[in-house]
Motif scaffolding. Structure first.
Motif, PDB file in Angstrom:
ATOM      1  N   GLU A  53       0.786  -1.170  -0.157  1.00 24.39           N
ATOM      2  CA  GLU A  53      -0.083  -0.115   0.108  1.00 24.39           C
ATOM      3  C   GLU A  53       0.806   1.175  -0.082  1.00 24.39           C
ATOM      4  OE1 GLU A  53      -2.303  -0.615   3.495  1.00 24.39           O
ATOM      5  OE2 GLU A  53      -3.750  -2.225   2.471  1.00 24.39           O
ATOM      6  N   ASP A  54       2.246   1.022  -0.028  1.00 24.29           N
ATOM      7  CA  ASP A  54       3.042   2.374   0.264  1.00 24.29           C
ATOM      8  C   ASP A  54       3.471   2.856  -1.281  1.00 24.29           C
ATOM      9  OD1 ASP A  54       4.960   4.142   0.897  1.00 24.29           O
ATOM     10  OD2 ASP A  54       6.185   2.933   2.139  1.00 24.29           O
ATOM     11  N   GLN A  55       2.780   4.035  -1.507  1.00 27.59           N
ATOM     12  CA  GLN A  55       2.828   4.719  -2.767  1.00 27.59           C
ATOM     13  C   GLN A  55       4.301   5.504  -2.717  1.00 27.59           C
ATOM     14  OE1 GLN A  55       0.766   3.988  -5.452  1.00 27.59           O
ATOM     15  NE2 GLN A  55      -0.019   2.558  -3.846  1.00 27.59           N
ATOM     16  N   ARG A  56       5.211   5.450  -1.713  1.00 27.91           N
ATOM     17  CA  ARG A  56       6.416   6.013  -2.000  1.00 27.91           C
ATOM     18  C   ARG A  56       7.318   5.291  -2.548  1.00 27.91           C
ATOM     19  NH1 ARG A  56       7.440   6.694   4.483  1.00 27.91           N
ATOM     20  NH2 ARG A  56       6.673   4.499   4.299  1.00 27.91           N
ATOM     21  N   VAL A  57       7.313   3.997  -2.897  1.00 29.17           N
ATOM     22  CA  VAL A  57       7.971   3.011  -3.644  1.00 29.17           C
ATOM     23  C   VAL A  57       7.374   2.288  -4.698  1.00 29.17           C
ATOM     24  CG1 VAL A  57       9.644   2.717  -1.757  1.00 29.17           C
ATOM     25  CG2 VAL A  57       7.484   1.200  -1.917  1.00 29.17           C
ATOM     26  N   SER A  58       7.955   2.057  -5.588  1.00 30.17           N
ATOM     27  CA  SER A  58       7.643   0.823  -6.681  1.00 30.17           C
ATOM     28  C   SER A  58       7.871  -0.510  -6.252  1.00 30.17           C
ATOM     29  CB  SER A  58       8.195   1.147  -8.093  1.00 30.17           C
ATOM     30  OG  SER A  58       7.721   2.574  -8.456  1.00 30.17           O
ATOM     31  N   ILE A  59       7.397  -1.720  -6.421  1.00 34.32           N
ATOM     32  CA  ILE A  59       7.676  -2.875  -5.703  1.00 34.32           C
ATOM     33  C   ILE A  59       7.381  -4.194  -6.581  1.00 34.32           C
ATOM     34  CG2 ILE A  59       6.705  -1.890  -3.376  1.00 34.32           C
ATOM     35  CD1 ILE A  59       4.452  -3.985  -3.730  1.00 34.32           C
ATOM     36  N   SER A  60       8.487  -5.096  -6.381  1.00 40.54           N
ATOM     37  CA  SER A  60       8.056  -6.508  -7.020  1.00 40.54           C
ATOM     38  C   SER A  60       8.439  -7.394  -6.170  1.00 40.54           C
ATOM     39  CB  SER A  60       9.103  -6.490  -8.347  1.00 40.54           C
ATOM     40  OG  SER A  60       8.994  -7.753  -9.086  1.00 40.54           O
ATOM     41  N   MET A  61       7.679  -8.303  -5.850  1.00 40.36           N
ATOM     42  CA  MET A  61       7.977  -9.718  -4.836  1.00 40.36           C
ATOM     43  C   MET A  61       8.243 -10.631  -5.596  1.00 40.36           C
ATOM     44  SD  MET A  61       5.333 -11.319  -2.300  1.00 40.36           S
ATOM     45  CE  MET A  61       5.325 -10.307  -0.814  1.00 40.36           C
ATOM     46  N   VAL A  62       9.644 -11.135  -5.368  1.00 42.86           N
ATOM     47  CA  VAL A  62      10.154 -12.304  -6.031  1.00 42.86           C
ATOM     48  C   VAL A  62      10.367 -13.377  -5.358  1.00 42.86           C
ATOM     49  CG1 VAL A  62      12.162 -12.653  -7.687  1.00 42.86           C
ATOM     50  CG2 VAL A  62      11.494 -10.314  -7.196  1.00 42.86           C
ATOM     51  N   PRO A  63       9.951 -14.587  -6.104  1.00 40.61           N
ATOM     52  CA  PRO A  63       9.847 -15.736  -5.369  1.00 40.61           C
ATOM     53  C   PRO A  63      11.115 -16.517  -5.535  1.00 40.61           C
ATOM     54  CG  PRO A  63       8.634 -16.037  -7.429  1.00 40.61           C
ATOM     55  CD  PRO A  63       9.015 -14.767  -7.320  1.00 40.61           C
ATOM     56  N   ILE A  64      12.291 -16.024  -5.019  1.00 41.83           N
ATOM     57  CA  ILE A  64      13.713 -16.513  -5.195  1.00 41.83           C
ATOM     58  C   ILE A  64      14.095 -16.653  -3.616  1.00 41.83           C
ATOM     59  CG2 ILE A  64      14.563 -14.157  -5.128  1.00 41.83           C
ATOM     60  CD1 ILE A  64      16.961 -15.473  -6.838  1.00 41.83           C
ATOM     61  N   GLY A  65      14.715 -17.944  -3.316  1.00 42.68           N
ATOM     62  CA  GLY A  65      15.130 -18.090  -1.853  1.00 42.68           C
ATOM     63  C   GLY A  65      13.975 -18.329  -0.880  1.00 42.68           C
ATOM     64  N   ASP A  66      13.732 -17.401  -0.279  1.00 43.94           N
ATOM     65  CA  ASP A  66      12.629 -17.448   0.759  1.00 43.94           C
ATOM     66  C   ASP A  66      11.792 -16.169   0.528  1.00 43.94           C
ATOM     67  OD1 ASP A  66      10.842 -18.392   3.053  1.00 43.94           O
ATOM     68  OD2 ASP A  66      12.056 -17.221   4.381  1.00 43.94           O
ATOM     69  N   GLY A  67      11.906 -15.722  -0.560  1.00 47.87           N
ATOM     70  CA  GLY A  67      11.245 -14.535  -0.994  1.00 47.87           C
ATOM     71  C   GLY A  67      11.880 -13.333  -0.661  1.00 47.87           C
TER      72      GLY A  67
END
Length: 302
Positions: free
Chosen positions: A281-295
């Motif tokens: 929900e934080d509009q101060r950043v662009s994000i990408s959750m990547v399923p590598i390792g433990d995420g």
């Protein structure tokens, strides 16, 4: 810290089976255990159960995720059909070994990894594929000033330091002196000690001190792999220290798959789950959750 688990795909395939067919309890429990660690070898139908093997669709988990697998591979399909039945690979041990065989791991990192493997808490070390991604992100964004919160024995920080320019700086925050001694040894062996500013103590205190010292907005990259219940505080401090366009990468955001399981509500899991929601929900950043390792979640400051 980094985890020996492979994150969401290993544990979200099959979570908790709340209704077990008579006569199949042991079999299903065995399947759950195997799926949770990636050891899925499917060959023939199970009569009377709702699971079908050999490339056929199975329904075996509480959220009715679809799984298709065979002896060498497996993939899942999102429950929500609006995603177009997208097939996502589920990383089993064989496939993960293949991934690791395609990691370009410098010899000095291999030596550190192998030494750490015999130490207490070795599962906290990031995996080679994670370290390779971190190093590439540093190179892509042209980072010269970096921060790491949670060093352990230094595998991820060394991977970053190796790709920094000679004039680069990595502030490495770690509270455990015993593990820091290992990290320092390898910084010396790799001839990158001049790039690393080790801060022994509580990371939050170190970050606050850096802000008070006028270093806000002067860092290009940060990696967080420390106390999970402190993630929100670390994140807020790093947002002040990282410049616009800079990256903040957070490890263990899938937390062995527990974040997706509503039946798991221990303090660390709830903390990471809430942190993930806040980041979303934080509009101060662009994000990408990547399923590598433990995420890992990659954030770019706007």
């Amino acid at each position: 810290m980094g985890s020996s688990f492979l994150g969401f795909h290993r544990l979200s395939i099959v979570t908790h089976q709340h209704v077990i067919l008579p006569g199949f309890q042991k079999l299903l429990l065995k399947f759950h255990s195997s799926a949770a660690t990636g050891h899925i070898a499917c060959s023939k139908p199970i009569k009377g159960s709702s699971m079908r093997y050999g490339g056929r669709c199975m329904r075996a988990c509480s959220n009715k995720s679809k799984i298709r697998c065979c002896s060498s591979n497996a993939f899942i399909i999102a429950n929500d059909e609006k995603y177009g039945n997208k097939q996502v690979v589920s990383i089993n041990p064989r496939l993960y070994d293949y991934i690791l065989s395609n990691v370009r791991e410098p010899e000095i990192l291999q030596q550190l990894r192998e030494e750490t493997a015999s130490m207490h808490g070795c599962q906290m070390q990031v995996s080679p594929d994670q370290a390779q991604l971190l190093a590439m992100l540093v190179q892509i964004c042209g980072a010269e000033r970096c921060i790491e919160v949670g060093v352990y024995t230094g595998y991820s920080s060394l991977a970053v330091a190796l790709v920094l320019p000679e004039s680069g700086l990595l502030v490495a925050c770690e509270r455990d002196a015993k593990y820091l001694d290992v990290a320092k040894k390898y910084y010396d062996l790799a001839n990158v000690s001049h790039k690393v500013n080790v801060k022994h103590g509580l990371a939050a205190d170190a970050l606050k001190s850096m802000i008070l010292n006028g270093e806000a907005g002067s860092y290009d990259f940060a990696f967080v792999d420390a106390e999970k219940r402190m993630y929100q505080e670390y994140y807020e401090l790093l947002l002040q220290l990282v410049k616009v366009g800079g990256l903040i990468v957070i490890d263990n955001v899938l937390w062995h798959g527990k974040v997706a399981d509503p039946m798991v509500n221990d303090a660390k899991t709830v903390s990471i789950r809430n942190f993930n929601k806040n980041i979303m929900e934080d509009q101060r950043v662009s994000i990408s959750m990547v399923p590598i390792g433990d995420g890992m979640t990659i954030c770019q400051k706007r």
